[in-house]
Design an enzyme around this catalytic site. Structure first.
Site, PDB file in Angstrom:
ATOM      1  N   ILE A 262      -8.452   2.851  -3.665  1.00 25.95           N
ATOM      2  CA  ILE A 262      -9.179   1.970  -4.683  1.00 25.95           C
ATOM      3  C   ILE A 262     -10.667   1.898  -4.173  1.00 25.95           C
ATOM      4  O   ILE A 262     -10.781   1.691  -2.838  1.00 25.95           O
ATOM      5  CB  ILE A 262      -8.403   0.721  -4.836  1.00 25.95           C
ATOM      6  CG1 ILE A 262      -7.108   0.825  -5.080  1.00 25.95           C
ATOM      7  CG2 ILE A 262      -9.187  -0.065  -5.654  1.00 25.95           C
ATOM      8  CD1 ILE A 262      -6.642   1.696  -6.279  1.00 25.95           C
TER       9      ILE A 262
ATOM     10  N   ALA B 272       2.743  -0.122   9.237  1.00 27.20           N
ATOM     11  CA  ALA B 272       3.792  -1.182   9.704  1.00 27.20           C
ATOM     12  C   ALA B 272       3.802  -2.393   9.002  1.00 27.20           C
ATOM     13  O   ALA B 272       4.541  -3.036   8.380  1.00 27.20           O
ATOM     14  CB  ALA B 272       3.625  -1.193  10.971  1.00 27.20           C
ATOM     15  N   SER B 273       2.389  -2.866   8.735  1.00 29.56           N
ATOM     16  CA  SER B 273       1.994  -4.091   8.103  1.00 29.56           C
ATOM     17  C   SER B 273       2.684  -4.031   6.833  1.00 29.56           C
ATOM     18  O   SER B 273       3.350  -5.049   6.272  1.00 29.56           O
ATOM     19  CB  SER B 273       0.746  -4.665   8.351  1.00 29.56           C
ATOM     20  OG  SER B 273       0.072  -4.001   7.593  1.00 29.56           O
TER      21      SER B 273
ATOM     22  N   TYR C 107      -1.314  -0.459  10.108  1.00 24.74           N
ATOM     23  CA  TYR C 107      -1.435  -0.939   8.730  1.00 24.74           C
ATOM     24  C   TYR C 107      -0.587  -0.516   8.161  1.00 24.74           C
ATOM     25  O   TYR C 107       0.370  -1.408   7.252  1.00 24.74           O
ATOM     26  CB  TYR C 107      -2.763  -0.125   8.187  1.00 24.74           C
ATOM     27  CG  TYR C 107      -3.131  -0.444   6.819  1.00 24.74           C
ATOM     28  CD1 TYR C 107      -3.849  -1.668   6.402  1.00 24.74           C
ATOM     29  CD2 TYR C 107      -2.767   0.285   5.818  1.00 24.74           C
ATOM     30  CE1 TYR C 107      -4.148  -1.930   4.938  1.00 24.74           C
ATOM     31  CE2 TYR C 107      -3.023   0.166   4.403  1.00 24.74           C
ATOM     32  CZ  TYR C 107      -3.812  -1.103   4.312  1.00 24.74           C
ATOM     33  OH  TYR C 107      -4.084  -1.522   2.859  1.00 24.74           O
TER      34      TYR C 107
ATOM     35  N   SER D 286       0.914  -1.073  -0.148  1.00 26.10           N
ATOM     36  CA  SER D 286       0.190   0.073  -0.042  1.00 26.10           C
ATOM     37  C   SER D 286       0.625   1.059  -0.205  1.00 26.10           C
ATOM     38  O   SER D 286       1.903   1.168   0.453  1.00 26.10           O
ATOM     39  CB  SER D 286      -0.910   0.111   1.292  1.00 26.10           C
ATOM     40  OG  SER D 286      -1.416   1.236   1.632  1.00 26.10           O
TER      41      SER D 286
END
Ligand code: NAD
Length: 243
Positions: free
Chosen positions: A184, A153-154, A151, A138
């Site tokens: 999106i 970090a992941s 998010y 992302s």
């Protein structure tokens, strides 16, 4: 024998669009979801395109379930040629208010799942001496995003895992790449407030959100032979969010 693609979390959103695009390109499709019911519509749409498609329900953040299901899929389909690590969640919140549970859940589902699936599918691909893996990162993983400590970090980890696995597996004919979508239109982004959506729109050069199909087109390129000398790369699909 036809080639087989596993797409995790492909009952809806970007994953469903990837499954249908790869079905159009002739791949047999393994749809992973948390329940069989969640994946059945995508499976039917893939079958209508003339390929074999089945729903396999399991939690990709669970190491043992991944091991068991990859073995089952290999036995049933004979080969695993493409893996798209797409399943993911958001649990947004400002850092000081974020619960430990919301941090851990996002890391487990978005990041550990990529370790689990790359390890077990990678072992199958190593024996075949071929394969292509595409990870859904992302823009949050590239640049950070307020309210998304967990998010971002992941997804940052997904980018480094892409590069590490590309380096480990490249000499055996296995390519690993990532895409970094911006905003999106899917059920995941429907949750954003109008204020958040307006702020995001101001930063997008093309002044519109992307579609799941526009992500699927780039993923399909990375899965197929036309990208045969591309590995360890992150392709941003964001309408010019960052320039
Ligand atoms: P979505 O929420 O519409 O779909 C995600 C799917 O994953 C759901 O069907 C869900 O049931 C499934 N899933 C969740 N946890 C799972 C688990 N543990 N095991 C198996 N399946 C599980 O999301 P989306 O917008 O289609 O996003 C797909 C991917 O693209 C995610 O990794 C997301 O982080 C990434 N992404 C999305 C956007 C966006 O703007 N939508 C932007 C950047 C990156």
């Amino acid at each position: 024998m036809s080639k087989t693609a596993i797409i995790t979390g492909s009952g809806r959103g970007i994953g469903a669009a990837i499954a249908k695009k790869l079905a159009k390109n002739g791949f047999n499709i393994v749809i992973n979801e948390l329940s069989e019911q969640a994946g059945e519509q995508t499976a039917e749409e893939c079958r209508a395109l003339g390929v074999k498609a089945g729903v396999y329900a399991w939690d990709v953040s669970d190491y043992s379930q991944c091991e068991e299901m990859v073995k089952k899929i290999k036995d049933e389909f004979g080969t695993i040629d493409v893996l798209v690590n797409n399943a993911g969640i958001t649990r947004d919140g400002l850092l000081l208010r974020m619960s430990e549970e919301n941090y851990d859940d996002v890391i487990r589902i978005n990041q550990k799942s990529v370790f689990n699936m790359t390890k077990f599918v990678g072992a199958v691909m190593l024996r075949q001496k071929s394969g292509s893996i595409v990870n859904l990162a992302s823009v949050a993983g590239l640049y950070g995003n307020p309210g998304q400590m967990n998010y971002s970090a992941s997804k940052g980890a997904v980018i480094s895992m892409t590069k590490t696995s590309a380096k480990e597996l490249g000499s055996r004919g296995i390519r690993v790449n990532a895409v970094a979508p911006g905003f999106i239109s899917t059920p995941m982004t429907d949750k954003l407030t109008d204020e958040q959506k307006n702020a995001i729109m101001g930063q997008i050069a093309m002044k519109r959100y992307g579609t799941a199909e526009e992500v699927a087109n780039v993923v399909a390129f990375l899965c197929g032979e036309e990208s045969s000398y591309v590995t360890g790369q992150v392709i941003e699909i964001s309408g010019g969010l960052s320039m």
